[in-house]
Design a protein around this motif. Structure first.
Motif, PDB file in Angstrom:
ATOM      1  N   ILE A 560       0.832  -1.203   0.000  1.00 31.90           N
ATOM      2  CA  ILE A 560       0.000   0.000   0.000  1.00 31.90           C
ATOM      3  C   ILE A 560       0.866   1.252   0.000  1.00 31.90           C
ATOM      4  N   ASN A 561       1.853   1.285   0.870  1.00 31.44           N
ATOM      5  CA  ASN A 561       2.602   2.521   1.090  1.00 31.44           C
ATOM      6  C   ASN A 561       3.692   2.782   0.060  1.00 31.44           C
ATOM      7  N   VAL A 562       4.336   1.733  -0.438  1.00 30.86           N
ATOM      8  CA  VAL A 562       5.426   1.924  -1.390  1.00 30.86           C
ATOM      9  C   VAL A 562       4.922   1.908  -2.828  1.00 30.86           C
ATOM     10  N   ILE A 563       3.907   1.100  -3.107  1.00 27.02           N
ATOM     11  CA  ILE A 563       3.461   0.911  -4.496  1.00 27.02           C
ATOM     12  C   ILE A 563       2.162   1.649  -4.783  1.00 27.02           C
ATOM     13  N   PHE A 693       5.406  -4.331 -12.357  1.00 27.79           N
ATOM     14  CA  PHE A 693       4.359  -4.325 -13.372  1.00 27.79           C
ATOM     15  C   PHE A 693       3.806  -2.918 -13.624  1.00 27.79           C
ATOM     16  N   LEU A 694       3.548  -2.173 -12.569  1.00 24.48           N
ATOM     17  CA  LEU A 694       2.942  -0.846 -12.731  1.00 24.48           C
ATOM     18  C   LEU A 694       3.956   0.206 -13.148  1.00 24.48           C
ATOM     19  N   GLY A 695       5.184   0.076 -12.661  1.00 24.46           N
ATOM     20  CA  GLY A 695       6.209   1.053 -12.983  1.00 24.46           C
ATOM     21  C   GLY A 695       7.017   0.640 -14.193  1.00 24.46           C
ATOM     22  N   ASP A 696       8.192   1.240 -14.342  1.00 23.94           N
ATOM     23  CA  ASP A 696       9.038   0.895 -15.484  1.00 23.94           C
ATOM     24  C   ASP A 696      10.494   1.150 -15.130  1.00 23.94           C
ATOM     25  N   LEU A 767       2.048 -11.213 -12.248  1.00 28.48           N
ATOM     26  CA  LEU A 767       2.517  -9.831 -12.104  1.00 28.48           C
ATOM     27  C   LEU A 767       4.018  -9.745 -12.377  1.00 28.48           C
ATOM     28  N   LEU A 768       4.764 -10.706 -11.856  1.00 26.99           N
ATOM     29  CA  LEU A 768       6.213 -10.717 -12.072  1.00 26.99           C
ATOM     30  C   LEU A 768       6.541 -10.905 -13.544  1.00 26.99           C
ATOM     31  N   LEU A 769       5.904 -11.878 -14.194  1.00 25.36           N
ATOM     32  CA  LEU A 769       6.206 -12.141 -15.599  1.00 25.36           C
ATOM     33  C   LEU A 769       5.783 -10.980 -16.479  1.00 25.36           C
ATOM     34  N   LEU A 770       4.634 -10.377 -16.200  1.00 20.80           N
ATOM     35  CA  LEU A 770       4.209  -9.201 -16.976  1.00 20.80           C
ATOM     36  C   LEU A 770       5.163  -8.034 -16.755  1.00 20.80           C
ATOM     37  N   GLY A 771       5.619  -7.879 -15.524  1.00 18.04           N
ATOM     38  CA  GLY A 771       6.570  -6.806 -15.249  1.00 18.04           C
ATOM     39  C   GLY A 771       7.887  -7.017 -15.977  1.00 18.04           C
ATOM     40  N   LEU A 772       8.384  -8.240 -15.958  1.00 19.23           N
ATOM     41  CA  LEU A 772       9.630  -8.538 -16.670  1.00 19.23           C
ATOM     42  C   LEU A 772       9.464  -8.338 -18.173  1.00 19.23           C
ATOM     43  N   ALA A 773       8.342  -8.831 -18.724  1.00 16.80           N
ATOM     44  CA  ALA A 773       8.100  -8.662 -20.157  1.00 16.80           C
ATOM     45  C   ALA A 773       8.013  -7.186 -20.525  1.00 16.80           C
ATOM     46  N   LYS A 774       7.409  -6.398 -19.655  1.00 14.08           N
ATOM     47  CA  LYS A 774       7.296  -4.959 -19.908  1.00 14.08           C
ATOM     48  C   LYS A 774       8.681  -4.307 -19.962  1.00 14.08           C
ATOM     49  N   GLN A 775       9.550  -4.675 -19.018  1.00 13.89           N
ATOM     50  CA  GLN A 775      10.891  -4.078 -19.002  1.00 13.89           C
ATOM     51  C   GLN A 775      11.686  -4.487 -20.245  1.00 13.89           C
ATOM     52  N   ILE A 776      11.544  -5.757 -20.659  1.00 16.30           N
ATOM     53  CA  ILE A 776      12.256  -6.221 -21.849  1.00 16.30           C
ATOM     54  C   ILE A 776      11.740  -5.506 -23.094  1.00 16.30           C
ATOM     55  N   ALA A 777      10.412  -5.351 -23.188  1.00 16.71           N
ATOM     56  CA  ALA A 777       9.830  -4.668 -24.347  1.00 16.71           C
ATOM     57  C   ALA A 777      10.294  -3.223 -24.427  1.00 16.71           C
ATOM     58  N   THR A 778      10.358  -2.551 -23.276  1.00 13.14           N
ATOM     59  CA  THR A 778      10.838  -1.162 -23.262  1.00 13.14           C
ATOM     60  C   THR A 778      12.288  -1.105 -23.724  1.00 13.14           C
ATOM     61  N   ALA A 779      13.099  -2.042 -23.250  1.00 12.81           N
ATOM     62  CA  ALA A 779      14.510  -2.072 -23.656  1.00 12.81           C
ATOM     63  C   ALA A 779      14.646  -2.367 -25.138  1.00 12.81           C
ATOM     64  N   ASP A 780      13.825  -3.272 -25.651  1.00 10.60           N
ATOM     65  CA  ASP A 780      13.901  -3.656 -27.071  1.00 10.60           C
ATOM     66  C   ASP A 780      13.543  -2.488 -27.979  1.00 10.60           C
ATOM     67  N   ALA A 781      12.628  -1.625 -27.501  1.00  7.65           N
ATOM     68  CA  ALA A 781      12.194  -0.485 -28.312  1.00  7.65           C
ATOM     69  C   ALA A 781      13.124   0.719 -28.168  1.00  7.65           C
ATOM     70  N   ALA A 782      14.107   0.608 -27.290  1.00  3.30           N
ATOM     71  CA  ALA A 782      15.002   1.743 -27.023  1.00  3.30           C
ATOM     72  C   ALA A 782      16.228   1.682 -27.920  1.00  3.30           C
ATOM     73  N   ASP A 783      17.366   1.979 -27.381  1.00  6.84           N
ATOM     74  CA  ASP A 783      18.619   2.089 -28.128  1.00  6.84           C
ATOM     75  C   ASP A 783      18.998   0.744 -28.765  1.00  6.84           C
ATOM     76  N   PRO A 784      19.114   0.677 -30.105  1.00  6.61           N
ATOM     77  CA  PRO A 784      19.497  -0.598 -30.741  1.00  6.61           C
ATOM     78  C   PRO A 784      20.962  -0.952 -30.502  1.00  6.61           C
ATOM     79  N   HIS A 785      21.743  -0.035 -29.950  1.00  7.90           N
ATOM     80  CA  HIS A 785      23.161  -0.300 -29.671  1.00  7.90           C
ATOM     81  C   HIS A 785      23.419  -0.041 -28.184  1.00  7.90           C
ATOM     82  N   PRO A 786      22.939  -0.931 -27.312  1.00  8.38           N
ATOM     83  CA  PRO A 786      23.057  -0.687 -25.871  1.00  8.38           C
ATOM     84  C   PRO A 786      24.489  -0.828 -25.385  1.00  8.38           C
TER      85      PRO A 786
END
Length: 863
Positions: A560-563, A693-696, A767-786
């Motif tokens: 409740i308090n942190v998320i 999941f909710l954040g990024d 929630l964990l798997l959706l959160g991980l997939a979200k972070q990977i998708a954001t990374a994939d759409a970002a810099d192609p030369h990380p």
């Protein structure tokens, strides 16, 4: 005469009684008999090729749809001999009985056929199927007709395991109500009996137990058990039929005995019937969006293609994975369909065939990528319709028999208060209380709401913000939805003119801002959102871990308090920013809620950025919950916890620890809760998955606002092996690890394991798997030369996703609400959790997980 025609004929006498009982308050529907039809199970567990029958420990279940499309579950619990029917209709009904062999042991039961028969008979809906047993004699007892909540309490108390000769099970609230009614004057008795549609106290007492009758002919024997609700408004019927030429039937009181005439299995036809109101099912294309349905169709095409090529051969390797993937997806889609109606989305079956605010909202958030844009309207509308006068979101509804129990309890309290006043001749005060007591009897059937939970208030703000941000829903539709007048479900709240959804939403958001304002004004630990005190030393668990010891007797919950608090404030800013684009100005808001200007929400309405700034203040609360342990501390705590375990468990986990190289590393995690003094209770937990999941995290890294090592530390507890972290191969991430807490916490979780270190929760996994997939998708759409560091971070995400997904798949319970394990001859074996739901709304969010994974770079998407 077929079994179905016979069953319909047997309903007819009850219908005459039903019409007589209801004539004073309900106009019966025209009597009719609709054509009976056979229906196949929509789902069945355990399913060959998908589930391990041994893990179900003798439990088996089927789901059907009745003549109105409502879900009906039938389950056979081989461990107790209990047979239960759950009707997911407007009354959350159940009909159960227990079957034992001649030695008093649970009888082994099997399905007599694949299909069931459904029909209508006047106001009654019926379902008929068959059971068989190879036992030469069985006794059937503990007939219980009523609410699923009553059945649940009956089993929780282990009453179903007692001898059939034990005193009958009674709902104490109703027994007490009858006793209180007897204490009233004759005139008051008559007045109150009329409210209950009963001609006398004896008739009312008879409603506490089913009326059981038997009739036999040369060809068949039939036992009927019928029971009205306590107020006489609705009726349930159970009919058991056998062929007299194959088995003898004898009834002694409420116990029915069947004895085979030869070596053939005893075959029993079961018919259940109800006249409660039906719900309106949602169709598949009303629930899921086109992109997801195309994804599902593609998996089916691949499945069909493999089977065509193989002919009758068994698929192996990749072919098996393709076939299994579609079967899993289709099963979960059907689960969601069974739980989805226009009136509400139900939490799960068999235990929660009712509205649960949190389950609905969490599922909607997780399902957003695959649901239609209008599905959140059902969720938001249900939550707003059930708001308390101050804006609390209902956690759970009590309807049917459970509503009657709760109203009866209030009636009993009022009568207890009125009697001393009457003795003191305080007639005015006593009459006032009696008037309130009569109102409870009049509304005995009216749905009651549970407002004890706290996280759902914050969640409603988040889902509303996402709905208003959805570009697939037109601005005109959103405006109409928000401004439409609605009838609330509480009799006390009904008024004219009806409130709009927007005015109800403002009430709810105002409550959220009032709960978060103290910490904004003075950000110290004692101004965090606190649970209510349960007694002098305990705090009520009032977030999603809502078992008594779910938060280890913590006062301030981390989730409740942190998320949720900062997420809700950010969402309020988004809502208030979106409203002007819908033609809803601050003037409109002031007209709907004149008091708004003098509240924190009023300040936010005039400056939504103010809510964003306050959300940033709330994000500082994380510091109170952060725990870091050095390797030596980890070893000390783990050694003590393992020494406390039973020998077989201790030996197993000692081997795991000996092979765990990560025990030499420190561990940082967010504590489950803070105690009353604001100190962290060091229980590692899965709740940070909600924040993932909710954040990024990835977006924060790309903005240089989060160091990569800090992001990786947030993932660490999920992948570190238990008992250091949470991860168990072949099972999944445990919902909690209490190794670093006190022995009091260990004992509490041993006594109440529902949210403890013996279980995995499907909700948390997804929630964990959706959160991980979200972070990977954001990374994939970002810099192609990380950079090398960023590429290493993405690999860690990918590895964690693959590791958790494979473990849960190997458990065989990824569809379940939660599951557990046992140590058997030195091996860890996944098992079904005893009171878990077979289908669960937020567990079916695995559909969103698989859809998200399918859109990731190839390595993450590999099965």
């Amino acid at each position: 005469m077929t079994a179905t025609i016979l069953a319909l004929a047997l309903v007819a006498p009850m219908m005459q009684v039903s019409s007589q009982a209801q004539s004073s308050h309900v106009t019966p529907a025209p009597s009719r008999i609709a054509p009976a039809r056979q229906v196949a199970p929509v789902l069945a567990f355990p399913e060959p090729g998908m589930d391990d029958p041994a893990a179900y420990q003798g439990y088996q279940t089927r789901f059907y749809r009745d003549s109105k499309g409502n879900a009906v579950q039938v389950y056979l619990d081989g461990r107790s001999g209990r047979v239960v029917h759950v009707w997911a209709d407007a009354a959350d009904e159940s009909i159960g009985f227990t079957v034992r062999d001649s030695a008093g042991h649970p009888a082994t039961l099997a399905w007599g056929s694949d299909a069931a028969t459904v029909a209508d008979s006047g106001r009654m809906r019926t379902l008929t199927y068959t059971l068989t047993t190879t036992a030469p004699r069985v006794d059937i007892g503990w007939l219980l007709l009523g609410s699923m909540r009553v059945e649940r309490d009956f089993q929780y108390a282990h009453h179903h395991l007692g001898p059939f000769t034990a005193p009958p099970f009674r709902e104490q609230e109703l027994v007490d109500l009858i006793a209180n009614l007897r204490r009233q004057s004759p005139a008051e008795q008559r007045r109150e009996l009329a409210l209950l549609h009963a001609r006398g106290i004896s008739e009312l007492s008879a409603r506490l137990h089913p009326t059981v009758t038997q009739a036999c002919t040369q060809t068949h024997c039939v036992v009927r058990a019928e029971q009205p609700t306590f107020d006489g408004r609705n009726h349930l019927l159970l009919v058991l039929r056998t062929d007299s030429r194959q088995a003898m039937m004898h009834r002694a009181g409420d116990v029915i005995s069947l004895r085979a005439r030869d070596a053939s299995p005893i075959r029993m036809t079961v018919t259940i019937a109800t006249d409660a109101a039906a719900l309106t099912p949602l169709a598949r294309d009303e629930i899921f969006n086109r992109d997801f349905l195309r994804f599902l169709a593609a998996t089916r095409t691949a499945h069909d293609s493999v089977l065509r090529v193989l002919g009758g051969d068994t698929p192996h390797g990749t072919d098996s994975a393709i076939v299994m993937r579609y079967r899993w997806l289709e099963r979960e889609v059907r689960s969601v369909e069974l739980l989805s109606t226009k009136e509400k989305l139900m939490a799960g079956m068999p235990n929660y065939a009712t509205y649960f605010g949190r389950d609905m909202m969490m599922s909607a958030l997780m399902m957003q990528p695959i649901w239609t844009g209008t599905m959140p309207e059902h969720v938001i509308a249900s939550a707003l319709r059930k708001l308390s006068p101050r804006g609390d979101v209902s956690h759970e509804e009590a309807l049917g028999g459970q509503a009657i129990r709760e109203h009866a309890s209030i009636y009993n309290t009022l009568i207890a208060d009125s009697l001393p006043l009457a003795r003191r001749r305080s007639s005015v005060a006593a009459d006032s209380i009696l008037s309130r007591a009569r109102a409870e009897l009049r509304d005995l059937h009216v749905v009651r709401e549970n407002y004890h939970m706290m996280d759902d208030e914050f969640q409603l703000a988040v889902i509303t913000a996402r709905y208003l941000s959805d570009t697939t829903v037109s601005a005109a539709r959103k405006r109409t939805f928000l401004l439409e007048p609605v009838a609330t479900e509480s009799p006390a709240a009904r008024r004219s003119p009806l409130p709009s959804r927007l005015s109800l939403l403002l009430r709810e958001l105002s409550l959220v801002t009032s709960e978060t304002a103290p910490y904004v004004r003075e950000p110290d630990v004692q101004h965090l959102v606190s649970f209510e005190r349960l007694d002098s030393t305990h705090w009520r668990s009032a977030s999603w871990r809502d078992s008594q010891d779910g938060y280890a007797n913590g006062r301030f919950a981390m989730d409740i308090n942190v998320i949720w608090a900062p997420q809700a404030l950010e969402s309020i800013a988004r809502i208030l920013t979106a409203l002007p684009a819908l033609g809803i100005t601050t003037t409109t808001l002031d007209s709907l809620a004149p008091q708004l200007a003098h509240t924190p929400l009023g300040q936010y309405a005039r400056d939504p950025a103010h809510a964003e700034r306050d959300a940033a203040v709330w994000r500082s609360a994380k510091r109170y919950f952060t725990v870091t342990l050095a390797p030596a501390e980890i070893r000390e705590h783990v050694r003590a916890k393992l020494a406390w375990l039973p020998p077989d468990e201790r030996r197993y986990w000692e081997r795991v620890v000996a092979a765990d190289s990560t025990i030499a590393d420190s561990l940082t995690f967010l504590a489950l809760a803070l105690d009353s003094a604001g100190r962290p209770i060091p229980v590692v937990n899965t709740d940070p998955a909600t924040g993932l999941f909710l954040g990024d995290l990835t977006a924060d890294i790309l903005r240089d606002s989060l160091p990569i090592p800090q992001a990786l530390r947030a993932l660490d507890p999920f992948t570190r092996p238990y008992p250091v972290g949470l991860f168990v191969p072949g099972l999944g991430p445990l919902v909690a690890n209490d190794a670093y807490a006190s022995e009091d916490v260990w004992n509490a979780f041993r006594n109440d394991p529902y949210h403890g270190p013996r279980v995995v929760w499907g909700r948390e996994v997804n929630l964990l798997l959706l959160g991980l997939a979200k972070q990977i998708a954001t990374a994939d759409a970002a810099d192609p030369h990380p950079t090398a560091a960023f590429a290493s971070y993405v690999r860690a995400l990918d590895d964690a996703l693959h590791q958790v997904d494979q473990a849960v798949l190997a458990s065989g319970f990824k569809h379940a609400e939660l599951w557990s394990s046992e140590i058997d001859r030195g091996r860890l074996v996944p098992i079904r959790y005893g009171t878990s739901s077979d289908i669960q709304l937020w567990s079916a969010t695995d559909l969103a997980v698989q859809y998200a994974i399918s859109h990731l770079p190839r390595r993450a998407a590999d099965p």
